[in-house]
Write an enzyme that holds these catalytic residues in place. Structure first.
Site, PDB file in Angstrom:
ATOM      1  N   GLU A 232      29.951  67.818  32.620  1.00 41.33           N
ATOM      2  CA  GLU A 232      29.129  68.389  31.532  1.00 41.33           C
ATOM      3  C   GLU A 232      29.957  68.652  30.275  1.00 41.33           C
ATOM      4  O   GLU A 232      29.762  69.638  29.586  1.00 41.33           O
ATOM      5  CB  GLU A 232      28.442  69.686  32.000  1.00 41.33           C
ATOM      6  CG  GLU A 232      27.525  69.527  33.198  1.00 41.33           C
ATOM      7  CD  GLU A 232      26.356  68.582  32.922  1.00 41.33           C
ATOM      8  OE1 GLU A 232      26.001  68.383  31.762  1.00 41.33           O
ATOM      9  OE2 GLU A 232      25.825  68.030  33.917  1.00 41.33           O
TER      10      GLU A 232
ATOM     11  N   GLY B 200      25.397  61.828  41.507  1.00 46.18           N
ATOM     12  CA  GLY B 200      25.250  62.402  42.841  1.00 46.18           C
ATOM     13  C   GLY B 200      24.073  61.787  43.566  1.00 46.18           C
ATOM     14  O   GLY B 200      23.019  61.565  42.972  1.00 46.18           O
TER      15      GLY B 200
END
EC number: 1.3.3.6
Lengths: 676, 676
Positions: free
Chosen positions: A441, A198
């Site tokens: 994740e 990001g």
């Protein structure tokens, strides 16, 4: 108490919705305070909301769904800088606790401010913490002040175009050149390109880059390096840096996920973060003492994600429940007018289990969070006993809660019919944010397999008569029990039955792997062949934990709130458990002697739970206390003026600013007149 | 045979993918021809693809996901007019069969041309057919030539902001004024606004508007009216018309769904479509002979939707399967390199059932289509015997296939990890198109309840010893059977067991409704309380039909193709049935005496099916013969150059056209330098 939720104060609350509030049997405010984590946190939340949501510069005149990708990016940077300025001020005032960062960057307030994500998030939640966690004191002194003040903006670059979960497969490499005391970092192939971080595309000027370390020509394992990506003054990419935005996505559209290629990029020796492992100037490598610490971060993040999934369900169920109180359709009795659609039992079955799951995931998330803190305290003191257990639990709960939450969001959306399909419902954005959790994740199937690997090992221990750690102790009991008797449908027996069923799913997986091994397959191949059995076992283990946790936590809460609220929470608990049981009824029937009658009784109880929750459904979602800006939904606003708000939303549509679009003159008219 | 699928001919096929093709045991071409509907249709398909896909004006340089809503609309109109011109030419050449329209407007070719939908679709598929079906000969003579030539462009406006499924609830009204021989049409409230019609926003200048008809002050029921919306020359909205675009949506983003308010809009008497019902000049109302005809159209559409869901699954499984042959991740054996992810059994369990469902939904769709044609022939001859049966079947199949297809698309997307989340995978668009089917043309829960209502009625007939029509005859057998014996796991016994289980689900719903009635509830309230039992019964009925249809159709096909292909189809059938059974194993265990061992055996068979399908998975999806433009996916192209294509896609991203975005100078730099 919800007065600040009203956006268009001129409008009165929809009378159907007001009626629901008038007839609720408990005070939503009481639950709101509990939900926020107590009076103090409740107040802090309100203060933070005011500070950020009342700022007109942080409101969008044009909904993001109307923007091009580029416009959305530029608007996201504009707002993320404004938010960053406010964070700077909070920091100066000493009001920048972890809760504040969570709320602003990941939480529901963050989503209200930047509904498609914040391109600066990774700077705060990954870049800075990585330097704190993996940098030496000297490195922290050098980098943290600049990073905290946002004089530099960083991100965290680990995942590659061709490599995700399996870290050893990463291709980016850092070769130490002792002659200049520099690392030479390269992405030698296209698949080695860093992908996804990001803010990497056009926002960050620094990154922590994870690479395979080589010194003295030998491979040493993975290491993190601070790499400057862009010139601090003109933001041009540094030499050897190939960088950009990876493109549009299903969700998180404003995050500016980027790609990064490195070609002979040189960074000085002290840019490798050396708290855990070191490279000496001559290239001597000093290995880390233990690699447990990275598990800690992953568990931390996964535990936090459980609570995020609860928020997704709280948002979705709030929108769909309020809409279902306002929308009228399809008579139940043909002689009566169309009822509130919430009166259809099939609609209740879509909505109420999502409300219950929101509550159960939240309380379980809190419980697991506390457990994590205890265990990570133990770990810091060198006691690693409960690490594998905690790891296994956090993996399967992350997978189950994100899967259920994503499905729950879609169930809520579909329950709103066509209107749920419109972006002004906000469901599409909530879905994008929620389903992303299934992948990041730790991809969910990989997560379940990690849990399953642990469970199968534990099952072997149980067969050997060994004692088991708390969260899997039920496996020992089940092995002793052989047969589950006395299923009386009580909540306790549903919880116990869940554990018995989970233990048996683990048994089946264990036995089938053993069978494959006896047939001559290696252990790993056997496990692969039994993959579906393993993920199913991990799923049941997690669901058994959720059942037990729901029972424990909600009974606990019910014991010290008002009787009115306690009664409602008891229905929520019963609904959750009966619904969870019916959703896995195949497993129950497989391992426990249940009759058609038993199942019918559970179905009747489900119907009864739905009916009993019906009068308090609106009050329950009200008590999630989600600000209208957080919901950002024409269907779900506090005042319930659904049709007015949908209508209002069309006014913002750029297409509607002109009665005739240019495409008529350019294309339609020539086409229509061609034959005349 | 797939040569025209190659987009970047300079690139060789990925070797992992090529290896899959080399080792397949059957010839995909053989299945491709079957899939297209025979040699002739296969050729026609290829010709049409060439004619449209090779036209450079119909390719997008900028992927739609980067466009703003307005840009997307304008680009959609541009292309829809080009497509319209080509259709005009095909028509002039006499080559405009139903198949051509289907392919271009709704089918996969249509999606390749306008991936977010065509704003002119409703003109072709609703406006023109409604005039044909409901207009008198005079009206057809007046309107059809103009409509066919696209001198006017129409849409079909029925659904309202506040009213969908329940047609009697519509508020738009048409009052006949005998003094001027005109109807006065009004949307008296905000919720009466027409909402959703495709092309209505800024494209169409005509619409068929459905309104409540009043003549001589009396209510007469619904009627369709041709209403001019916009001036033919300057496209300005006509007087009394309030019109616009409803806004951005989860999918079908280019369709220009619109809203429409009417205020005292006057249309002449002959603008009411009067084939079925008439208003005479003095206002005398002549009612329609029967209202069966509208059922016909709905059944027609729903049967077509079943085949659309098969296409969605074909597309998604093609993309995910090819990607899974190319992507390598997570070692199975730690001493071996990372395998193709398709070698993970858990991955196979995600992909292969979607391939099987694509095939089963397609063959079932074809079968139901034939059944529809037979029955609609009977209906035209006045024989309505099988209408309720066909209606009930089409309702539940539409619901089940769209639900499973939407879930299947998401399973495929998630199986591609993070890359599936990128728009360049095309999954987000496919999902938007597919999940929309769950809501339009009859919301799925409403559909299941309609089927269930029929089933409960039939169950009562069965109890009375009446004979039952073919698709529900199994209920009679099950009632006689009482207990299902001899479940031997054969495919025949799985099909029979599905029917037995479905019959018992209907029984439970029937008995519970009866019980509620004896407890004093009315029939309708009882049915509502049992809503979840009813939808579950309809679900099982549909799944029993699918199981039986899969068995019948695939056995049929296998009997007259090459042995090599027949072997593969048998595995597909077995996989479909075993997977379907395990997905409803709770119902099987509830009504049939099965042991833990029986279930384990089914699980082992599922594993075996996956293993046996593995070598032919790529060849199977190849044989769906989906053009690269139809797939429009960097992950799923025929040549399997996944990473090259993902990388290529970033070049089209407008953000990447400049190394430094303007937001740096405007926002980021001032923010970073603020403290310096």
């Amino acid at each position: 108490s919800n007065s600040n939720n009203k956006k268009m104060p001129a409008l009165e609350v929809n009378p159907d919705l007001q009626k629901e509030r008038n007839t609720a049997t408990f005070d939503p405010q009481e639950f709101s305070v509990y939900w926020a984590g107590g009076q103090e946190k409740y107040k802090a939340k309100k203060t933070l909301e005011e500070l950020f949501l009342d700022d007109p510069a942080l409101k969008d005149d044009l909904p993001t769904s109307y923007m091009s990708h580029k416009e959305l990016y530029e608007n996201s940077v504009r707002k993320s800088c404004l938010i960053g300025q406010k964070i700077r001020k909070l920091r100066a005032d000493g009001e920048d606790g972890v809760d504040t960062y969570n709320a602003l960057l990941g939480g529901s307030l963050g989503a209200a401010l930047l509904k498609e994500g914040n391109p600066l998030s990774l700077h705060y939640v990954m870049f800075v913490p990585t330097i704190m966690g993996q940098g030496t004191t000297e490195q922290q002194v050098e980098w943290l002040p600049k990073a905290w003040d946002c004089e530099i903006i960083g991100t965290y670059a680990q995942t590659e175009l061709g490599h995700g979960t399996f870290l050893r497969g990463l291709e980016t490499r850092a070769d130490y050149d002792a002659s200049t005391q520099e690392f030479v970092i390269n992405t030698p192939t296209r698949t080695a390109y860093k992908w996804w971080p990001g803010g990497l595309g056009h926002t960050a000027n620094y990154a922590v880059v994870v690479a395979q370390l080589y010194t003295k020509g030998e491979f040493r394992g993975l290491a993190p390096f601070i790499v400057q990506l862009r010139d601090l003054d003109n933001h041009q990419p540094m030499q050897g840096i190939d960088i950009g935005d990876i493109g549009t996505k299903l969700g998180m559209k404003g995050v500016n996920n980027g790609y990064l290629g490195l070609k002979n990029v040189r960074v000085p020796l002290n840019h490798m973060l050396m708290k855990n492992q070191q490279v000496l100037p001559d290239g001597t490598y000093v290995a880390p003492k233990n690699s447990v610490l990275t598990y800690g971060t992953m568990m931390f993040v996964r535990c936090a994600l459980i609570r995020d999934t609860a928020q997704s369900l709280a948002k979705s169920s709030t929108i769909a429940t309020r809409y279902s109180a306002v929308r009228r359709q399809s008579p139940i009795d043909p002689n009566q007018p169309e009822p509130q659609i919430m009166d259809h039992t099939t609609q209740q079955l879509k909505l109420f289990p999502q409300i219950a799951k929101a509550i159960v995931f939240k309380t379980t998330g809190d419980g697991v969070w506390n457990m994590y803190n205890v265990i990570s305290g133990e770990i810091e003191q060198g006691n690693l006993d409960r690490l594998p257990e905690m790891h296994a639990l956090s993996c399967c709960l992350k997978a189950i809660c994100s899967t259920d939450a994503a499905a729950g969001v879609e169930t809520c959306r579909l329950s709103c019919g066509g209107h749920g399909f419109m972006d002004c419902s906000n469901f599409p954005t909530i879905y994008g944010m929620t389903t992303a959790v299934c992948t990041y994740e730790g991809e969910n199937t990989v997560m379940l397999l990690q849990t399953a690997r642990y469970l199968v090992k534990v099952y072997g221990q149980a067969l050997n008569g060994e004692q088991l750690v708390p969260t899997v102790a039920y496996i020992n009991e089940a092995i002793k029990l052989k047969e589950f008797v006395n299923f009386d449908g009580s909540l306790e027996s549903i919880v116990k039955a869940f554990q018995f069923v989970a233990a048996n799913k683990v048994r089946v997986a264990y036995e089938q792997i053993e069978l494959r091994r006896r047939q001559g397959h290696g252990t790993e191949v056997s496990a692969n062949l039994c993959g579906p059995l393993l993920t199913a076992a991990a799923d049941l283990h997690g669901r058994a934990f959720l059942a037990q946790s729901a029972y424990k936590e909600l009974t606990e809460v019910a014991s010290h709130v008002s009787p009115a609220l306690a009664d409602v929470l008891k229905v929520v608990l019963e609904l959750y458990l009966v619904d969870a049981c019916l959703n896995r009824i195949g497993d129950f029937l497989r391992f426990i002697e249940l009759t058609d009658r038993d199942v019918t009784n559970l179905e009747i109880r489900l119907e009864s739970c739905l009916n009993r929750l019906r009068p308090n459904a609106v009050a329950l979602v009200d008590s999630f206390d989600l600000h209208d800006r957080v919901l950002d939904s024409a269907l779900g606003a506090y005042d319930g003026n659904v049709y007015e708000r949908i209508f209002e939303s069309t006014k913002k549509n750029p297409l509607n600013k002109e009665p005739v679009n240019a495409a008529f003159h350019k294309y339609l008219k020539p086409f229509m007149k061609a034959n005349l």
